[in-house]
Scaffold this active site. Structure first.
Site, PDB file in Angstrom:
ATOM      1  N   SER A   1      60.293 -19.719 -50.201  1.00  0.00           N
ATOM      2  CA  SER A   1      61.556 -18.727 -51.151  1.00  0.00           C
ATOM      3  C   SER A   1      61.512 -17.446 -50.521  1.00  0.00           C
ATOM      4  O   SER A   1      61.582 -17.480 -49.451  1.00  0.00           O
ATOM      5  CB  SER A   1      61.832 -19.254 -52.316  1.00  0.00           C
ATOM      6  OG  SER A   1      62.262 -18.372 -52.922  1.00  0.00           O
TER       7      SER A   1
ATOM      8  N   ASP B   1      68.947 -22.921 -60.201  1.00  0.00           N
ATOM      9  CA  ASP B   1      68.305 -23.716 -59.107  1.00  0.00           C
ATOM     10  C   ASP B   1      69.347 -23.819 -57.761  1.00  0.00           C
ATOM     11  O   ASP B   1      69.375 -24.203 -56.708  1.00  0.00           O
ATOM     12  CB  ASP B   1      67.605 -25.059 -59.943  1.00  0.00           C
ATOM     13  CG  ASP B   1      67.065 -25.834 -58.465  1.00  0.00           C
ATOM     14  OD1 ASP B   1      65.917 -24.735 -57.875  1.00  0.00           O
ATOM     15  OD2 ASP B   1      67.450 -27.135 -58.698  1.00  0.00           O
TER      16      ASP B   1
ATOM     17  N   HIS C   1      64.533 -26.349 -55.667  1.00  0.00           N
ATOM     18  CA  HIS C   1      63.794 -25.029 -55.397  1.00  0.00           C
ATOM     19  C   HIS C   1      62.649 -25.229 -55.650  1.00  0.00           C
ATOM     20  O   HIS C   1      62.252 -25.021 -56.916  1.00  0.00           O
ATOM     21  CB  HIS C   1      64.648 -23.195 -55.116  1.00  0.00           C
ATOM     22  CG  HIS C   1      63.996 -22.261 -54.879  1.00  0.00           C
ATOM     23  ND1 HIS C   1      64.658 -22.126 -53.485  1.00  0.00           N
ATOM     24  CD2 HIS C   1      63.128 -20.928 -55.131  1.00  0.00           C
ATOM     25  CE1 HIS C   1      64.218 -20.894 -53.061  1.00  0.00           C
ATOM     26  NE2 HIS C   1      63.166 -20.407 -54.107  1.00  0.00           N
TER      27      HIS C   1
END
Length: 333
Positions: free
Chosen positions: A181, A278, A312
């Site tokens: 991320s 998400d 994610h």
């Protein structure tokens, strides 16, 4: 930008390969001097870092916390040593592994996920530092809560400290950088801005494009950092960006800086339809990585990419795959 763990699923995969050697590594003197290192237990201050807390009792996982002028609080780091480090006398390559954003993410994140088992038996040192809840692996344009210069901490202070205190290859072919991320963005950013530092770069659901869709990722960096880290300050500037900083940090604007590196990318293709975060987050990651991959392909730069079902989150099977690729690319222990 939390980092839940999900079970591995079948992936869509493509590997671009190109002939040729590691000319950039040669030009940078990749066969240069090894670090003169003290044993792990002898770690000391230096490079602007003063150890204020430590735990060296575990044979593999070393913990340190530092006082540093670069950060207004004392950031921590976990250093995961390979099996047999204390008796082997060997010198090892190093992976710098960066966590994602969010109030539940820090230097312990990957230990919680299982990094010890993922690396069991692998000849690799893994360095996992704090990066702030929303530090974005950057020196911010403004902070209203003291210094939060994560880029300075990681590159100018922690990296040479690791080389001085552990048996590492202090060279281009001795280091990799990876992350999830926000940490995946940090990995892509550092690999380009500090070309001679890292021979392998990996982004697991990490954004690769700051300016697409009216700069959505840049805006998110500013909003999240203002709320979580900077007391209203910003990474890139509000209301006007520091355009030079955005360009310098933007992977899709630094394509040539990935030449002669191993590049490994992961993105999800089907975020949770009822989770707005998400949906926005991983859809933006996927679009940005596709843009990045297209530019790498046009430039003839080899890269490996995976698009997987889901949104994610961390995919352990691909992290293990990545670790094997990193070890294959770096100088052998």
């Amino acid at each position: 930008m939390t980092a839940p763990v999900n079970s591995p699923r079948p992936s869509r995969r493509n590997v671009l390969r190109a002939a040729g050697g590691l000319s950039a590594a040669t030009a940078l003197g990749a066969a240069g001097l090894l670090a003169s290192a003290a044993p792990a237990a002898a770690a000391g201050d230096g490079f602007g870092l003063r150890i204020v807390d430590r735990d060296e009792s575990d044979p593999r996982m070393r913990y340190y916390r530092f006082a540093t002028d670069a950060i207004g609080w004392n950031p921590g780091v976990n250093v995961l040593l390979p099996d047999g480090y204390h008796t082997s006398g060997r010198t090892y390559p190093v992976l710098y592994l960066f966590h994602g954003g969010g109030t539940d993410q820090d230097f312990i994140t990957f230990d919680r996920m299982g990094i010890r088992s993922w690396t069991a038996g692998k000849p690799l040192i893994v360095v996992m530092p704090d990066g702030g809840h929303a530090g974005w692996y950057s020196n911010p344009v403004s902070s209203h809560t003291g210094p939060r210069n994560w880029e300075t901490f990681h590159i100018a202070q922690l990296l040479p400290w690791i080389d001085a205190n552990f048996r590492t290859y202090a060279e281009y072919n001795g280091r990799a950088v990876s992350g999830f991320s926000m940490g995946g963005f940090g990995a892509l950013k550092y690999a380009a801005k500090y070309y001679g530092h890292f021979a392998s770069v990996s982004a697991h659901s990490g954004p690769a494009s700051l300016r697409r869709d009216a700069g959505l990722v840049t805006h998110w960096a500013n909003v999240s950092s203002a709320a979580l880290d900077l007391a209203g300050g910003s990474v890139y500037g509000v209301p006007l960006w520091d355009e030079a900083r955005v360009s310098a940090d933007n992977p899709v604007q630094r394509i040539e800086s990935y030449r002669d590196k191993r590049v490994f990318l992961v993105a999800g293709t089907s975020p949770d339809p009822v989770n707005w975060f998400d949906q926005i987050n991983e859809n933006q990651v996927l679009a940005g990585q596709r843009e990045f991959r297209s530019l790498l392909g046009q430039a003839g730069i080899p890269h490996e990419w995976h698009e997987e079902p889901g949104g994610h989150f961390v995919r352990p099977a691909l992290f293990r795959n990545d670790l094997d690729g990193i070890i294959a690319r770096l100088r052998k222990a």
